[in-house]
Design an enzyme around this catalytic site. Structure first.
Site, PDB file in Angstrom:
ATOM      1  N   GLU A  16      31.305   9.033   3.153  1.00 18.61           N
ATOM      2  CA  GLU A  16      31.926   9.142   4.660  1.00 18.61           C
ATOM      3  C   GLU A  16      30.638   9.556   5.459  1.00 18.61           C
ATOM      4  O   GLU A  16      30.929  10.765   6.069  1.00 18.61           O
ATOM      5  CB  GLU A  16      33.157   9.877   4.444  1.00 18.61           C
ATOM      6  CG  GLU A  16      34.364   9.420   3.405  1.00 18.61           C
ATOM      7  CD  GLU A  16      35.393  10.496   3.545  1.00 18.61           C
ATOM      8  OE1 GLU A  16      35.227  11.693   4.056  1.00 18.61           O
ATOM      9  OE2 GLU A  16      36.420  10.295   3.280  1.00 18.61           O
ATOM     10  N   ARG A  44      40.492  22.305   3.504  1.00 19.88           N
ATOM     11  CA  ARG A  44      39.273  21.564   3.591  1.00 19.88           C
ATOM     12  C   ARG A  44      38.252  22.779   3.992  1.00 19.88           C
ATOM     13  O   ARG A  44      37.257  22.190   4.262  1.00 19.88           O
ATOM     14  CB  ARG A  44      39.403  20.738   4.714  1.00 19.88           C
ATOM     15  CG  ARG A  44      40.561  19.338   4.525  1.00 19.88           C
ATOM     16  CD  ARG A  44      40.654  18.726   5.510  1.00 19.88           C
ATOM     17  NE  ARG A  44      41.886  17.663   5.206  1.00 19.88           N
ATOM     18  CZ  ARG A  44      41.429  16.432   4.725  1.00 19.88           C
ATOM     19  NH1 ARG A  44      40.203  15.871   4.873  1.00 19.88           N
ATOM     20  NH2 ARG A  44      42.372  15.500   4.466  1.00 19.88           N
ATOM     21  N   GLU A  89      35.637  15.471  -4.058  1.00 21.25           N
ATOM     22  CA  GLU A  89      34.943  15.309  -2.812  1.00 21.25           C
ATOM     23  C   GLU A  89      34.278  16.562  -2.431  1.00 21.25           C
ATOM     24  O   GLU A  89      34.570  17.564  -2.214  1.00 21.25           O
ATOM     25  CB  GLU A  89      35.906  15.132  -1.927  1.00 21.25           C
ATOM     26  CG  GLU A  89      35.367  14.852  -0.202  1.00 21.25           C
ATOM     27  CD  GLU A  89      36.495  15.260   0.947  1.00 21.25           C
ATOM     28  OE1 GLU A  89      36.144  14.832   1.963  1.00 21.25           O
ATOM     29  OE2 GLU A  89      37.670  15.437   0.561  1.00 21.25           O
ATOM     30  N   ARG A 131      31.790  18.333   0.180  1.00 24.31           N
ATOM     31  CA  ARG A 131      31.622  18.018   1.559  1.00 24.31           C
ATOM     32  C   ARG A 131      30.515  18.569   2.286  1.00 24.31           C
ATOM     33  O   ARG A 131      30.492  18.302   3.415  1.00 24.31           O
ATOM     34  CB  ARG A 131      33.082  18.861   2.259  1.00 24.31           C
ATOM     35  CG  ARG A 131      34.322  18.101   1.512  1.00 24.31           C
ATOM     36  CD  ARG A 131      35.546  19.085   1.762  1.00 24.31           C
ATOM     37  NE  ARG A 131      35.804  19.329   3.432  1.00 24.31           N
ATOM     38  CZ  ARG A 131      36.298  18.422   3.972  1.00 24.31           C
ATOM     39  NH1 ARG A 131      36.731  17.441   3.943  1.00 24.31           N
ATOM     40  NH2 ARG A 131      36.300  18.988   5.411  1.00 24.31           N
ATOM     41  N   GLU A 138      33.503   7.487  12.605  1.00 28.05           N
ATOM     42  CA  GLU A 138      33.467   7.480  11.014  1.00 28.05           C
ATOM     43  C   GLU A 138      34.034   6.057  10.650  1.00 28.05           C
ATOM     44  O   GLU A 138      35.089   5.633  11.322  1.00 28.05           O
ATOM     45  CB  GLU A 138      34.092   8.385  10.281  1.00 28.05           C
ATOM     46  CG  GLU A 138      34.363   8.417   8.970  1.00 28.05           C
ATOM     47  CD  GLU A 138      34.983   9.625   8.355  1.00 28.05           C
ATOM     48  OE1 GLU A 138      35.796   9.437   7.300  1.00 28.05           O
ATOM     49  OE2 GLU A 138      34.766  10.801   8.936  1.00 28.05           O
ATOM     50  N   GLU A 156      29.277   9.971   9.040  1.00 24.51           N
ATOM     51  CA  GLU A 156      29.738  10.286  10.234  1.00 24.51           C
ATOM     52  C   GLU A 156      28.500   9.976  11.127  1.00 24.51           C
ATOM     53  O   GLU A 156      27.390  10.362  10.854  1.00 24.51           O
ATOM     54  CB  GLU A 156      30.310  11.533  10.612  1.00 24.51           C
ATOM     55  CG  GLU A 156      31.660  11.591   9.827  1.00 24.51           C
ATOM     56  CD  GLU A 156      32.235  13.004   9.893  1.00 24.51           C
ATOM     57  OE1 GLU A 156      33.433  13.570   9.518  1.00 24.51           O
ATOM     58  OE2 GLU A 156      31.334  14.018  10.057  1.00 24.51           O
ATOM     59  N   HIS A 212      30.543  13.322   3.314  1.00 23.65           N
ATOM     60  CA  HIS A 212      31.336  13.740   2.530  1.00 23.65           C
ATOM     61  C   HIS A 212      31.204  12.773   1.372  1.00 23.65           C
ATOM     62  O   HIS A 212      30.851  11.487   1.580  1.00 23.65           O
ATOM     63  CB  HIS A 212      32.801  14.028   2.698  1.00 23.65           C
ATOM     64  CG  HIS A 212      33.042  14.752   3.930  1.00 23.65           C
ATOM     65  ND1 HIS A 212      34.301  14.876   4.253  1.00 23.65           N
ATOM     66  CD2 HIS A 212      32.243  15.965   4.464  1.00 23.65           C
ATOM     67  CE1 HIS A 212      34.278  15.777   5.224  1.00 23.65           C
ATOM     68  NE2 HIS A 212      33.062  16.509   5.342  1.00 23.65           N
ATOM     69  N   ASP A 232       0.906  -1.081   0.078  1.00 19.86           N
ATOM     70  CA  ASP A 232       0.123   0.156   0.150  1.00 19.86           C
ATOM     71  C   ASP A 232       0.803   1.250  -0.071  1.00 19.86           C
ATOM     72  O   ASP A 232       1.485   1.600   1.006  1.00 19.86           O
ATOM     73  CB  ASP A 232      -0.897  -0.049   1.111  1.00 19.86           C
ATOM     74  CG  ASP A 232      -1.560   1.225   1.559  1.00 19.86           C
ATOM     75  OD1 ASP A 232      -1.515   1.970   0.438  1.00 19.86           O
ATOM     76  OD2 ASP A 232      -2.463   1.256   2.368  1.00 19.86           O
ATOM     77  N   GLU A 255      35.904  10.249  15.492  1.00 19.39           N
ATOM     78  CA  GLU A 255      35.964  11.542  14.751  1.00 19.39           C
ATOM     79  C   GLU A 255      36.527  12.866  15.767  1.00 19.39           C
ATOM     80  O   GLU A 255      36.857  12.654  17.074  1.00 19.39           O
ATOM     81  CB  GLU A 255      34.835  11.930  14.166  1.00 19.39           C
ATOM     82  CG  GLU A 255      34.687  11.672  12.501  1.00 19.39           C
ATOM     83  CD  GLU A 255      35.715  12.644  11.792  1.00 19.39           C
ATOM     84  OE1 GLU A 255      35.969  13.684  12.350  1.00 19.39           O
ATOM     85  OE2 GLU A 255      36.138  12.315  10.730  1.00 19.39           O
TER      86      GLU A 255
END
Length: 442
Positions: free
Chosen positions: A130, A314, A331, A333, A194, A132, A243, A52, A187
């Site tokens: 990745e 970063r 990557e 992020r 992670e 976390e 990420h 359903d 982390e």
């Protein structure tokens, strides 16, 4: 591993499987399932199992509720944590009674975007996620508290990292289910963890994210802990991201790599990144889909707030990891683990493909720490910010032809409606911060 119908029926008998979960995902990214006894397995493998759809968020109205589950045979796995009355799982695509794919099925939406990439000559989108998560203690009734299970930091180990045993058992369980685990560590924030698993094609990666969440929560519960993928569960510490490393292949050739380029990046990679940056504000409502998501995207906690890229730091939204050749990748992020992984990968792919189609110019990299730049400096460098809240993100999404096309009319309308309701409930609540600030002041 590939399975045939005959393989699955044989394994189910040999392993004494008693129940099968036919698993799918609703529009908000929540795993749903229809559990059947093994006696109905052959019927399910023949795509004849109905459910359903009117009871599922973002699916259909009650007058058109009948839907069918088409199992992906390659997703067959037996849950290792159930030893008696063994339980197996098949991830399913959702179909309408007339045999057409359901337009609101998140897995189907990702497949549709991948089909567009295929028509452009790309044979695979590879993704390395990745996600976390945090581990919290539970009370005597098993309900989550706000007390973290340890005070560890980045790469800490026992006895400081009190989540080590739980995390190790999660890894072992995932490996039993076919995951190739690359790394596992504490982390930055207390209670934050992670576990990285090997990249896969986009559909498999999204399937794995959903399976990963289920395993993490199940094993944590067995250790008397509560695992949460909430982006920012506590004020004053880092939030959880997801990420997404991604690249496009033609056969065995990584189309993001060019050895003649200074950074080893092909024109295709640069166009793709330009598309991601161009549409980042528009797809944020999908990659960062909750009110809480935007409390992670603030300066000072390593989360990207600004729409920029770099190969050497970063703080921007896109980073280029150092590996080259087949491992050359982008990557992204900003996504967080509250995102529906199928929809998140779909909109990022769609944005990147738009950059390739239109050969969008990639802005210059920002190799400075953007967090310490003033607003004037960011404006001068042409660095936009991601949306500051869910309402702003929804407004950006609804104006983007590229992102609305990726979702399709059905998913767009239902997702927008659900998130507008979420925002309105949040907006009209009176929160503890307001009482603390204003109760005695006024």
């Amino acid at each position: 591993m590939s399975f045939s119908k005959e393989d699955i029926l044989r394994i189910a008998k040999e392993e004494n499987v008693r129940f099968i979960r036919l698993q799918f995902t609703d529009l908000l990214g929540t795993i749903k399932n229809v559990e059947i006894p093994v006696s109905q397995l052959e019927k399910a493998l023949d795509n004849k199992m109905m459910f359903d759809g009117s009871s599922i968020e973002g699916y259909v109205r009650i007058e058109e509720s009948d839907m069918y589950l088409f199992p992906d045979l390659d997703t067959w796995v037996i849950f290792p944590w159930v030893t008696d009355s063994r339980v197996a799982r098949l991830i399913c695509d959702v179909y309408m009674p007339d045999g057409t794919p359901f337009a609101g099925d998140p897995r189907g939406i990702l497949k549709r975007c991948l089909k567009e990439a295929e028509e452009m000559g790309f044979t695979a989108m590879n993704v390395g996620p990745e996600p976390e998560f945090f581990l919290f203690k539970t009370d005597e009734r098993g309900n989550p508290t706000t007390e973290l299970n340890d005070q560890g930091g980045y790469f800490d180990l026992a006895p400081t990292d009190l989540g080590e045993n739980c995390r190790r058992e999660i890894v072992l369980t995932l490996e039993e289910m076919g995951f190739e685990i690359e790394a596992s560590h504490h982390e930055v924030a207390s209670g934050q963890h992670e576990i990285d698993f090997k990249y896969a094609d986009a559909i498999t990666a999204a399937d794995q994210i959903q399976t990963f969440k289920l395993v993490v929560k199940t094993v944590a519960r067995q250790h008397g802990l509560h695992a949460t993928f909430m982006p920012k569960p506590l004020f004053g510490i880092n939030g959880s991201g997801m990420h997404a490393h991604q690249s496009l292949f033609k056969g065995k050739e990584n189309m993001f790599y060019d050895e003649s380029d200074k950074l080893g990046l092909s024109k295709t990679a640069r166009y793709y990144m330009a598309g991601i940056l161009k549409h980042a504000r528009a797809f944020a409502a999908i990659t960062n889909p909750t009110v809480n998501s935007y409390k992670r995207l603030v300066p000072g906690y390593e989360a990207p707030c600004y729409v920029a890229w770099s190969a050497s730091n970063r703080s921007p939204m896109i980073r280029i990891p150092a590996s080259r050749g087949l491992s050359t990748r982008v990557e992204v992020r900003n996504p967080d683990p509250a995102a529906n992984p199928y929809l998140a990968l779909a909109v990022m792919l769609k944005a990147g493909l738009d950059g390739i189609k239109r050969k969008l110019d990639l802005p210059a990299p920002i190799d400075r720490n953007i967090y310490v730049m003033s607003e004037e400096e960011r404006i001068e460098e042409g660095i936009p910010s991601l949306p500051s809240d869910l309402k702003e993100a929804l407004s950006e999404m609804i104006r983007s032809h590229v992102i609305t096309e990726a979702l399709g009319e059905h998913a767009l309308a239902h997702f927008y409606e659900l998130k507008e309701i979420e925002w309105d409930i949040y907006r009209t609540q009176v929160h503890e911060w307001e009482r603390a600030q204003y109760m005695t002041l006024y």
